[in-house]
Design a protein around this motif. Structure first.
Motif, short mmCIF file in Angstrom:
data_model
loop_
_atom_site.label_atom_id
_atom_site.label_comp_id
_atom_site.label_asym_id
_atom_site.label_seq_id
_atom_site.Cartn_x
_atom_site.Cartn_y
_atom_site.Cartn_z
N GLU A 19 44.83 25.12 40.69
CA GLU A 19 45.33 23.93 40.01
C GLU A 19 46.59 24.26 39.23
N ILE A 20 47.37 23.24 38.93
CA ILE A 20 48.56 23.41 38.09
C ILE A 20 48.18 23.13 36.65
N VAL A 21 48.65 23.97 35.75
CA VAL A 21 48.39 23.79 34.33
C VAL A 21 49.72 23.74 33.59
N ARG A 22 49.77 22.95 32.54
CA ARG A 22 51.01 22.83 31.77
C ARG A 22 51.26 24.09 30.94
N GLY A 23 52.53 24.25 30.60
CA GLY A 23 52.90 25.37 29.72
C GLY A 23 53.55 26.50 30.48
N LYS A 24 54.24 27.36 29.74
CA LYS A 24 54.92 28.52 30.31
C LYS A 24 54.01 29.74 30.17
N LEU A 25 53.81 30.45 31.25
CA LEU A 25 52.93 31.61 31.28
C LEU A 25 51.53 31.27 30.75
N SER A 26 51.06 30.09 31.09
CA SER A 26 49.72 29.64 30.69
C SER A 26 48.71 29.88 31.81
N ASP A 27 49.09 30.68 32.77
CA ASP A 27 48.27 30.96 33.95
C ASP A 27 46.96 31.66 33.55
N HIS A 28 45.86 31.29 34.19
CA HIS A 28 44.58 31.93 33.92
C HIS A 28 43.55 31.58 34.98
N TYR A 29 42.53 32.42 35.05
CA TYR A 29 41.37 32.13 35.89
C TYR A 29 40.24 31.73 34.97
N ASP A 30 39.61 30.60 35.25
CA ASP A 30 38.52 30.10 34.42
C ASP A 30 37.19 30.44 35.11
N PRO A 31 36.48 31.45 34.62
CA PRO A 31 35.23 31.86 35.26
C PRO A 31 34.10 30.85 35.10
N THR A 32 34.20 29.98 34.12
CA THR A 32 33.11 29.01 33.88
C THR A 32 33.03 27.97 34.99
N VAL A 33 34.18 27.63 35.58
CA VAL A 33 34.19 26.64 36.67
C VAL A 33 34.79 27.21 37.95
N LYS A 34 35.12 28.51 37.92
CA LYS A 34 35.68 29.20 39.09
C LYS A 34 36.92 28.49 39.63
N ALA A 82 58.35 37.60 40.12
CA ALA A 82 57.56 37.36 38.91
C ALA A 82 56.42 36.38 39.17
N SER A 83 56.71 35.29 39.86
CA SER A 83 55.70 34.28 40.16
C SER A 83 54.55 34.85 40.98
N VAL A 84 54.91 35.61 42.00
CA VAL A 84 53.89 36.21 42.86
C VAL A 84 53.05 37.22 42.07
N GLY A 85 53.71 38.02 41.23
CA GLY A 85 52.99 39.01 40.44
C GLY A 85 51.98 38.39 39.50
N VAL A 86 52.41 37.35 38.79
CA VAL A 86 51.52 36.68 37.85
C VAL A 86 50.36 36.01 38.57
N ALA A 87 50.65 35.34 39.68
CA ALA A 87 49.60 34.68 40.46
C ALA A 87 48.58 35.69 40.96
N ALA A 88 49.08 36.82 41.44
CA ALA A 88 48.20 37.87 41.95
C ALA A 88 47.33 38.44 40.84
N HIS A 89 47.89 38.56 39.65
CA HIS A 89 47.13 39.05 38.49
C HIS A 89 45.92 38.16 38.21
N GLU A 90 46.13 36.85 38.26
CA GLU A 90 45.02 35.93 38.01
C GLU A 90 43.98 36.00 39.13
N VAL A 91 44.44 36.23 40.34
CA VAL A 91 43.49 36.45 41.44
C VAL A 91 42.67 37.72 41.16
N GLY A 92 43.31 38.70 40.54
CA GLY A 92 42.60 39.92 40.16
C GLY A 92 41.40 39.61 39.29
N HIS A 93 41.56 38.65 38.38
CA HIS A 93 40.44 38.25 37.52
C HIS A 93 39.34 37.57 38.34
N ALA A 94 39.75 36.77 39.31
CA ALA A 94 38.76 36.10 40.17
C ALA A 94 37.96 37.13 40.96
N ILE A 95 38.63 38.17 41.43
CA ILE A 95 37.95 39.24 42.17
C ILE A 95 37.00 39.99 41.24
#
Length: 228
Positions: free
Chosen positions: A63-78, A93-106
């Motif tokens: 999903e898209i979330v508002r804000g700058k560098l507000s990217d995150h993985y929400d484990p409560t709703v996956k 930079a975009s790919v790196g940040v997105a991949a980092h959040e996938v890291g949390h999902a993993i």
């Protein structure tokens, strides 16, 4: 001298300087590499979807979330949430940040122990964060030592949370870079650029931990000074 001008604020100066430097570092590094387009032209959202699917996380929406560098993985709703710059961006930079959040999902899928511990203490940390200062200041004003001590104990939970967060964030970045490499999303200098972005982001968590520890030391120092 009024309490809020207590000299123990000096404990916080190094931590504040480190925090300011970390914020500058992550902002400038992200800004720099947001101008470097990945050779494959993959957006952050596409990279995230690729990495999620390759790890069997087909059920995790993006999903898209508002804000700058507000990217995150929400484990409560996956759910993986990416800021617009990262979601649509084709930069390193975009790919790196997105991949980092996938890291949390993993991590969540694999029940990574530090993440499990961190998630389990979130309610206690939220409570401790809210009540610690109230109890501490009430104890100081009313000269009730047990309240002061309880406030320090509650704030200690915040410090523990920050310390546990460090391996969680470092591991997520390591997983991100491994997955980027395995899927051939970034190459050579592009991958190294993504690493610089993630390393800079990690500094903010280190700074937050140093600040929390410094605050705890300050509270203990104030408590001890009131006993003398």
């Amino acid at each position: 001298m009024p309490f809020f001008y207590d000299s123990t604020y000096l404990f916080l100066i190094p931590a504040m300087l480190i925090s300011l430097w970390a914020q500058f570092k992550v902002s400038s590094t992200f800004e720099n590499y947001s101008k470097v387009r990945g050779s494959r032209g993959i957006t952050g959202a596409e990279a995230a979807r690729n990495l999620l699917d390759s790890n069997g996380l087909y059920y995790v929406p993006i999903e898209i979330v508002r804000g700058k560098l507000s990217d995150h993985y929400d484990p409560t709703v996956k759910v993986l949430r990416l800021s617009e710059d990262v979601y649509y961006g084709t930069s390193v930079a975009s790919v790196g940040v997105a991949a980092h959040e996938v890291g949390h999902a993993i991590q969540h899928k694999n029940s990574y122990k530090p993440l499990v511990i961190r998630n389990s203490i979130v309610p206690a940390v939220n409570l401790g964060s809210s009540l610690s200062w109230i109890l501490f200041f009430a104890g100081i004003v009313l000269s009730i030592k047990p309240l002061v001590t309880l406030g320090i104990v509650f704030f200690s939970a915040v410090v523990v949370f920050q310390i546990i967060t460090l391996p969680v964030e470092f591991d997520a970045s390591a997983r991100a870079l491994k997955e980027i490499r395995a899927q051939g999303i970034l190459y050579g200098e592009e991958e190294r650029g993504a690493k610089k972005v993630l390393d800079a982001a990690a500094l903010t968590y280190v700074a937050a931990t140093i600040m929390a520890v410094s605050q705890l030391i300050r509270l203990v120092a104030i408590s001890n000074s009131r006993d003398n």
